[in-house]
Design a protein around this motif. Structure first.
Motif, short mmCIF file in Angstrom:
data_model
loop_
_atom_site.label_atom_id
_atom_site.label_comp_id
_atom_site.label_asym_id
_atom_site.label_seq_id
_atom_site.Cartn_x
_atom_site.Cartn_y
_atom_site.Cartn_z
N PHE A 1 25.22 10.88 5.29
CA PHE A 1 25.89 9.53 6.09
C PHE A 1 25.37 8.48 5.05
O PHE A 1 23.97 8.07 4.71
CB PHE A 1 25.28 9.31 7.44
CG PHE A 1 26.27 8.06 8.07
CD1 PHE A 1 27.12 8.67 8.99
CD2 PHE A 1 26.10 6.76 7.80
CE1 PHE A 1 27.85 7.45 9.51
CE2 PHE A 1 26.59 5.84 8.42
CZ PHE A 1 27.42 6.13 9.42
N THR B 1 17.52 7.11 6.36
CA THR B 1 18.05 7.05 5.24
C THR B 1 19.43 7.58 4.71
O THR B 1 20.04 6.97 3.97
CB THR B 1 16.81 6.79 3.97
OG1 THR B 1 17.31 6.16 2.84
CG2 THR B 1 17.03 8.48 3.43
N VAL C 1 21.43 5.15 0.56
CA VAL C 1 22.00 3.52 0.01
C VAL C 1 21.11 2.54 0.32
O VAL C 1 21.18 1.71 -0.59
CB VAL C 1 23.41 3.77 0.70
CG1 VAL C 1 23.35 3.62 2.06
CG2 VAL C 1 24.14 2.39 -0.01
N LEU C 2 20.60 2.45 1.59
CA LEU C 2 19.98 0.88 1.74
C LEU C 2 18.54 0.98 1.06
O LEU C 2 18.15 -0.10 0.59
CB LEU C 2 19.82 0.83 3.30
CG LEU C 2 20.92 0.73 4.09
CD1 LEU C 2 20.90 0.75 5.63
CD2 LEU C 2 22.04 -0.12 3.67
N ASP D 1 14.15 10.54 6.61
CA ASP D 1 15.24 10.88 7.53
C ASP D 1 14.83 12.24 8.06
O ASP D 1 13.94 13.04 7.33
CB ASP D 1 16.54 11.33 6.68
CG ASP D 1 17.59 11.21 7.60
OD1 ASP D 1 18.37 10.35 7.32
OD2 ASP D 1 17.94 12.18 8.20
N ILE D 2 15.47 12.56 9.28
CA ILE D 2 14.85 13.70 10.20
C ILE D 2 15.70 15.00 9.63
O ILE D 2 15.29 16.11 9.70
CB ILE D 2 15.45 13.38 11.62
CG1 ILE D 2 14.96 14.45 12.62
CG2 ILE D 2 16.84 13.36 11.68
CD1 ILE D 2 15.10 14.19 13.79
N ASP D 3 16.47 14.64 8.45
CA ASP D 3 17.37 15.73 8.08
C ASP D 3 16.99 16.04 6.72
O ASP D 3 17.37 15.19 5.81
CB ASP D 3 18.98 15.19 8.10
CG ASP D 3 19.83 16.22 7.74
OD1 ASP D 3 19.54 17.43 7.02
OD2 ASP D 3 21.08 15.81 7.38
N ALA E 1 19.76 15.12 4.06
CA ALA E 1 19.70 13.70 3.62
C ALA E 1 18.78 13.43 2.53
O ALA E 1 19.01 12.84 1.66
CB ALA E 1 19.54 13.05 4.88
N ASP F 1 10.53 13.40 11.33
CA ASP F 1 11.31 12.71 12.49
C ASP F 1 10.50 11.53 13.04
O ASP F 1 9.55 11.70 13.51
CB ASP F 1 10.97 14.22 13.82
CG ASP F 1 11.62 13.80 14.97
OD1 ASP F 1 11.95 12.66 15.00
OD2 ASP F 1 11.41 14.50 15.93
N ASN G 1 18.91 1.91 10.29
CA ASN G 1 20.32 2.12 10.89
C ASN G 1 20.45 3.57 11.47
O ASN G 1 20.81 4.52 10.61
CB ASN G 1 21.32 1.88 9.54
CG ASN G 1 22.83 1.98 9.96
OD1 ASN G 1 23.17 2.04 11.18
ND2 ASN G 1 23.61 2.07 9.20
N ILE G 2 20.18 3.66 12.79
CA ILE G 2 20.11 5.13 13.25
C ILE G 2 21.43 4.69 14.44
O ILE G 2 22.46 4.45 14.13
CB ILE G 2 18.73 5.53 13.95
CG1 ILE G 2 17.65 5.12 12.94
CG2 ILE G 2 18.87 6.76 14.01
CD1 ILE G 2 16.28 5.67 12.99
N1 SAH Z 1 20.82 4.50 6.31
C1 SAH Z 1 22.02 5.10 5.97
C2 SAH Z 1 22.36 6.43 6.80
C3 SAH Z 1 22.59 5.72 8.55
S1 SAH Z 1 23.05 7.16 9.25
C4 SAH Z 1 23.13 4.24 5.96
O1 SAH Z 1 22.97 2.99 6.59
O2 SAH Z 1 24.22 4.19 5.72
C5 SAH Z 1 21.57 7.78 10.19
C6 SAH Z 1 20.64 8.54 9.74
O3 SAH Z 1 19.41 8.55 10.46
C7 SAH Z 1 21.10 9.97 9.45
O4 SAH Z 1 21.05 10.46 8.31
C8 SAH Z 1 20.28 10.74 10.64
O5 SAH Z 1 19.76 12.13 10.15
C9 SAH Z 1 18.98 9.68 10.65
N2 SAH Z 1 17.99 10.09 11.87
C10 SAH Z 1 18.52 10.18 13.15
N3 SAH Z 1 17.44 10.13 13.96
C11 SAH Z 1 16.31 10.08 13.10
C12 SAH Z 1 15.15 10.07 13.55
N4 SAH Z 1 14.47 10.17 14.78
N5 SAH Z 1 14.01 9.78 12.48
C13 SAH Z 1 14.43 9.78 11.16
N6 SAH Z 1 15.89 9.87 10.87
C14 SAH Z 1 16.88 9.99 11.88
#
Ligand code: SAH
Length: 302
Positions: free
Chosen positions: A130, A161, A165-166, A183-185, A188, A219, A238-239
């Protein structure tokens, strides 16, 4: 003659989406016909992801059921339709159009030769993570970052993240800062690393006291890197409202005194609950930016 594009779509949890992707990869190795293209993205109002499979020509029922069966999705209520040419073009165009937010210009690699002058160019392709700048929440964060001209944060965290992008935007504004992007993923994080290279950002390792960005999977704050890298003068997160509220205490704890916290991914209707959680940690609201039904909040820790 080009075959019409058929789209199979539906909503799935993130875990099932990744299972479907893995099943598609497995089956594609032995497939005789051209496998479909999978695309998925997070949605407003629901934790479910929107999943789309694009086929060149009408897919055979057996190949669809074989794929869904391999992902244990036999009962998935998907929707299958032929896309009119016009819709298909506008669909792909919307994903590809560049985005401007303040001084930032985020574009796909296909537009690399048409860069704007006098702006901060960021190349981010629509892909598995994302963050192409097109979502209101990302756009709002870019806009707030663009306005933070009086600040000079040395330690920056981009939590969640996505595509990076940010983190890249922050690195471009504050080139001397140490940026941590998490990022948790893990997918990503891989995408972020690739984007960091594409955008020629300076890379560094965790704990290395030098300008640049380090990306890692974690996480929330569940990693020793946060202690090593923090406290942060600027945290960008940005979650979604849920995790932002849950993580409020930890976000505030790793922020330096006087440090800024930029929260996004919440709806205007969720500002109250998010503010309540952060006010309980002593943080106060400095700025609020709304775009459509989405909001971004800039807070400061005393
Ligand atoms: N920073 C980017 C992406 C935002 S989307 C932007 O602004 O466009 C939110 C992201 O947060 C996703 O990639 C998701 O995997 C991550 N995320 C969700 N829960 C999280 C957590 N507990 N710890 C770390 N990352 C998390």
């Amino acid at each position: 003659m080009t075959l019409p594009i058929w789209r199979l779509s539906g909503d799935l949890s993130k875990a099932k989406t990744l299972e479907l992707e893995a099943a598609l990869e497995r089956l594609s190795e032995s497939a005789e016909s051209v496998p479909p293209t999978l695309s998925y993205f997070e949605q407003k109002h629901t934790p479910l992801w929107r999943v789309e499979l694009f086929y060149a020509g009408e897919p055979e029922g057996t190949s669809v059921s074989e794929l869904l069966h391999a992902a244990d999705l036999d009962d998935w209520p998907y929707h299958l339709e032929a896309l009119p040419d016009k819709d298909w073009v506008s669909h792909s165009q919307a994903l590809l159009d560049p985005v401007s937010a303040g001084r930032f210009y985020v574009h796909g690699s296909h537009d690399k030769d048409k860069l704007e002058a006098g702006v901060v160019n960021l190349t981010v392709d629509a892909g598995q993570a994302f963050g192409t700048g097109r979502h209101e929440t990302t756009w709002a964060c870019l806009k707030v970052l663009d306005d933070l001209t009086a600040e000079d944060p040395q330690r920056i965290l981009d939590l969640g993240t996505g595509s990076g992008v940010l983190a890249m935007a922050a690195h471009r504004i504050w080139s001397r800062a140490q940026v941590l992007a998490t990022d948790i993923d893990p997918v990503a994080v891989e995408v972020t690393k690739e984007n960091l290279r594409t955008n020629q950002c300076k890379l560094r390792r965790t704990g290395e006291e030098k300008p640049g960005v380090v990306a890692l999977t974690a996480d929330g704050f569940n990693d020793p890197a946060f202690r090593i890298e923090g406290p942060f003068n600027l945290i960008i997160a940005n979650i979604l409202a849920g995790p932002l509220v849950t993580l409020a205490g930890e976000v505030a704890r790793v922020t330096s005194h006087g440090g800024l916290i930029l929260l996004s991914g919440l709806l205007v209707t969720q500002i109250g609950e998010v503010m309540e959680a952060y006010e309980a940690t002593g943080c106060r609201l400095v700025r609020q930016l709304e775009r459509g039904e989405w909001a971004a909040l800039l807070l400061q820790k005393p």
